[in-house]
Scaffold this active site. Structure first.
Site, PDB file in Angstrom:
ATOM      1  N   CYS A  39       0.834  -1.212   0.000  1.00 54.30           N
ATOM      2  CA  CYS A  39       0.000   0.000   0.000  1.00 54.30           C
ATOM      3  C   CYS A  39       0.869   1.263   0.000  1.00 54.30           C
ATOM      4  O   CYS A  39       1.686   1.477   0.908  1.00 54.30           O
ATOM      5  CB  CYS A  39      -0.920  -0.025   1.223  1.00 54.30           C
ATOM      6  SG  CYS A  39      -1.681   1.559   1.628  1.00 54.30           S
ATOM      7  N   GLY A  40       0.670   2.119  -0.997  1.00 54.81           N
ATOM      8  CA  GLY A  40       1.436   3.356  -1.099  1.00 54.81           C
ATOM      9  C   GLY A  40       1.205   4.301   0.062  1.00 54.81           C
ATOM     10  O   GLY A  40       2.144   4.933   0.561  1.00 54.81           O
ATOM     11  N   HIS A  41      -0.051   4.420   0.515  1.00 55.80           N
ATOM     12  CA  HIS A  41      -0.359   5.293   1.648  1.00 55.80           C
ATOM     13  C   HIS A  41       0.319   4.785   2.928  1.00 55.80           C
ATOM     14  O   HIS A  41       0.763   5.578   3.764  1.00 55.80           O
ATOM     15  CB  HIS A  41      -1.866   5.382   1.859  1.00 55.80           C
ATOM     16  CG  HIS A  41      -2.592   6.046   0.732  1.00 55.80           C
ATOM     17  ND1 HIS A  41      -2.417   7.374   0.414  1.00 55.80           N
ATOM     18  CD2 HIS A  41      -3.494   5.568  -0.166  1.00 55.80           C
ATOM     19  CE1 HIS A  41      -3.176   7.689  -0.617  1.00 55.80           C
ATOM     20  NE2 HIS A  41      -3.838   6.614  -0.989  1.00 55.80           N
ATOM     21  N   CYS A  42       0.406   3.459   3.061  1.00 52.20           N
ATOM     22  CA  CYS A  42       1.069   2.876   4.230  1.00 52.20           C
ATOM     23  C   CYS A  42       2.563   3.182   4.203  1.00 52.20           C
ATOM     24  O   CYS A  42       3.164   3.484   5.241  1.00 52.20           O
ATOM     25  CB  CYS A  42       0.846   1.362   4.258  1.00 52.20           C
ATOM     26  SG  CYS A  42      -0.897   0.864   4.260  1.00 52.20           S
TER      27      CYS A  42
END
Length: 503
Positions: free
Chosen positions: A56-59
């Site tokens: 996950c990029g946001h993670c």
């Protein structure tokens, strides 16, 4: 209740800058699995848990901030943990995780949703507030520290902690504890040092006016009135809007006046000074913000600012999704902007609506709808209309496209009775006549013939289901109309052939 005096919220946030960015060697974030989760979480009076996916990029963007916060909060005995939802899928599912990252605050094992910022200092501030009682006891010894402990602090000076306005103050604090610090004092020395006459409720801020006292009799204040007053003071007269602060402005429901600036412009502060009196004049009616035009140029385009020219100003009505740009050929002047805002609030300012050009031809079975033709096509009482509102970049829209095209093909023979249409919502604004706004893509709306009611389709996006929905809700016949021959005398009649066996 005692306010911790060793390290204030503000000083704890400052310690975040000392946290190591190299987390490969060691980490202050606990790694939890199904075998360790319950014992780890239940044993802590307060712990923050991140449910994440490695891809996950946001993670990934959150990770360094989460590490910094964990290192700083470790000194305050507040732990941060994480769960890998790819490796621990069942554990994440049991906690209702539907997206990444999901953060939850656990108090003695009981979860609540984390609603704070995703930057290190914001996480630290949020969790320190969680670690405090909703209302902290303040005395002369920690008065100055408390007044400067966060961006906004609310303090009640009272003769008695049981009489009004103390109960209403405590109720407000419980409701807003995730956002602000609340303190109360009946200490005569503290009251004297503050220079107030009890009862008094005072807000201390590190922006705009430093000290603001509640302007009405505090003993008669209600929780709703106190909350509204604090929430209004929490928003700067002319603050910066970005990914961290946007929710605060959007959540108020009030219109936003954006001043797009290049932060490297040497006249930036001068431009802000020009608009600040206008922002103060309309405070409470419209939020004035400035925004980094070099980072958020696409947002300027979405607000119908035609040119990448800064500074520029535009008003956005969030409820109606309508935009009102200031003439970009004119300089930003206080008098002109004030007049524009006055016209807007009086309902005299017309929005600028974005529209693609009307197509020269419509050769496909799906009608390409643009703003300039919306009323003409959609409000044609003689036709049922089914519209897909989409965005070109949207993956779900891309997957729907061949199915939507097939839906158009399926009803191609009844175009004079039923319109299957599509509208690129990033390039076309909805007119004021539309009784709805688009909040996600794709959105499918059906308007029956002769009606002004729009039905939203929420079923599955298979062709068969879409066809069945049209058949159920269409007012017109879905059988192709049969035209009589132009010259009846030329019509021919073919008698049925006799049945016979083929060799």
């Amino acid at each position: 209740m005692r306010f911790p005096s060793l390290v204030s919220v503000a000083s704890a946030i400052a310690l975040a800058s000392l946290a190591s960015a190299d987390v490969a060697e060691s980490s202050d974030v606990l790694v939890l699995t199904k075998d360790t989760f319950t014992s780890a979480v239940n044993s802590e009076p307060l712990i923050l848990v991140e449910f994440y996916a490695p891809w996950c990029g946001h993670c990934k963007a959150l990770a360094p901030h989460y590490e910094e916060a964990a290192t700083t909060l470790k000194g305050k005995d507040i732990k941060l943990a994480k769960v890998d939802c790819v490796d621990q899928a069942d554990l994440c599912q049991s906690h209702g995780v539907q997206g990444y990252p999901t953060l939850k605050v656990f108090r003695n094992g009981e979860p609540t949703e984390y609603s704070g910022p995703r930057k290190a200092d914001g996480i630290i501030s949020y969790m320190l507030k969680q670690n405090l009682p909703a209302v902290s006891d303040v005395t002369a010894s920690n008065l100055a520290e408390f007044q400067n402990a966060d961006k906004l602090v609310v303090l009640a000076y009272v003769s008695s902690t049981t009489k009004a306005p103390a109960p209403e103050f405590s109720a407000t604090a419980e409701k807003l504890r995730d956002e602000y610090l609340f303190g109360i004092t009946s200490d005569a020395a503290a009251i004297a040092a503050a220079g107030v006459t009890p009862p008094a409720i005072v807000v201390y801020r590190n922006f705009d006016e430093r000290i603001t006292e509640y302007p009405h009799p505090p003993s008669a204040v209600t929780t709703a009135e106190l909350e509204a007053w604090i929430q209004q003071l929490a928003i700067p007269i002319l603050g910066e809007v970005n990914g961290e602060t946007y929710a605060m402005y959007a959540g108020s429901g009030k219109p936003i006046g954006y001043l797009f600036l290049d932060p490297t412009d040497e006249k930036k502060d001068e431009t802000l000074a020009v608009l600040k009196p206008v922002a103060a004049k309309y405070r409470g009616k419209i939020h004035f913000v400035w925004i980094d035009a070099t980072k958020f140029g696409d947002h300027a385009k979405a607000l119908n600012l035609a040119e990448p020219k800064w500074p520029s100003f535009v008003i956005q009505n969030l409820e109606d999704q309508l935009k009102y740009p200031y003439d970009q050929s004119k300089p930003i002047e206080a008098e002109a902007v004030s007049a524009m805002v006055g016209e807007y609030l009086a309902g005299k300012l017309l929005p600028k609506l974005k529209s693609q050009p009307i197509p020269e031809s419509q050769n496909e079975s799906v009608f390409t709808l643009v703003n300039a033709q919306f009323d003409e096509v959609v409000y044609d009482d003689s036709k049922d209309v089914f519209v897909e509102f989409y965005a070109t970049w949207c993956g779900h829209c891309k997957r729907l496209k061949p199915i939507w095209d097939s839906l158009g093909d399926h009803f191609a023979d009844v175009k004079d009775q039923l319109v299957i249409a599509k509208m690129e919502s990033q390039e076309n604004d909805l007119p004021a006549s539309a009784p709805f706004r688009i909040s996600g893509f794709p959105t499918l709306k059906f308007k029956p013939a002769g009606s002004r009611e729009f039905l939203e389709y929420n079923g599955d996006r298979e062709l068969e289901s879409l066809v069945a929905y049209v058949q159920e809700h269409a007012k017109n016949s879905l059988k192709p109309s049969v035209k009589a021959p132009e010259n009846e005398s030329q019509a021919t009649f073919e008698a049925p052939r006799e049945a016979h066996d083929e060799l």
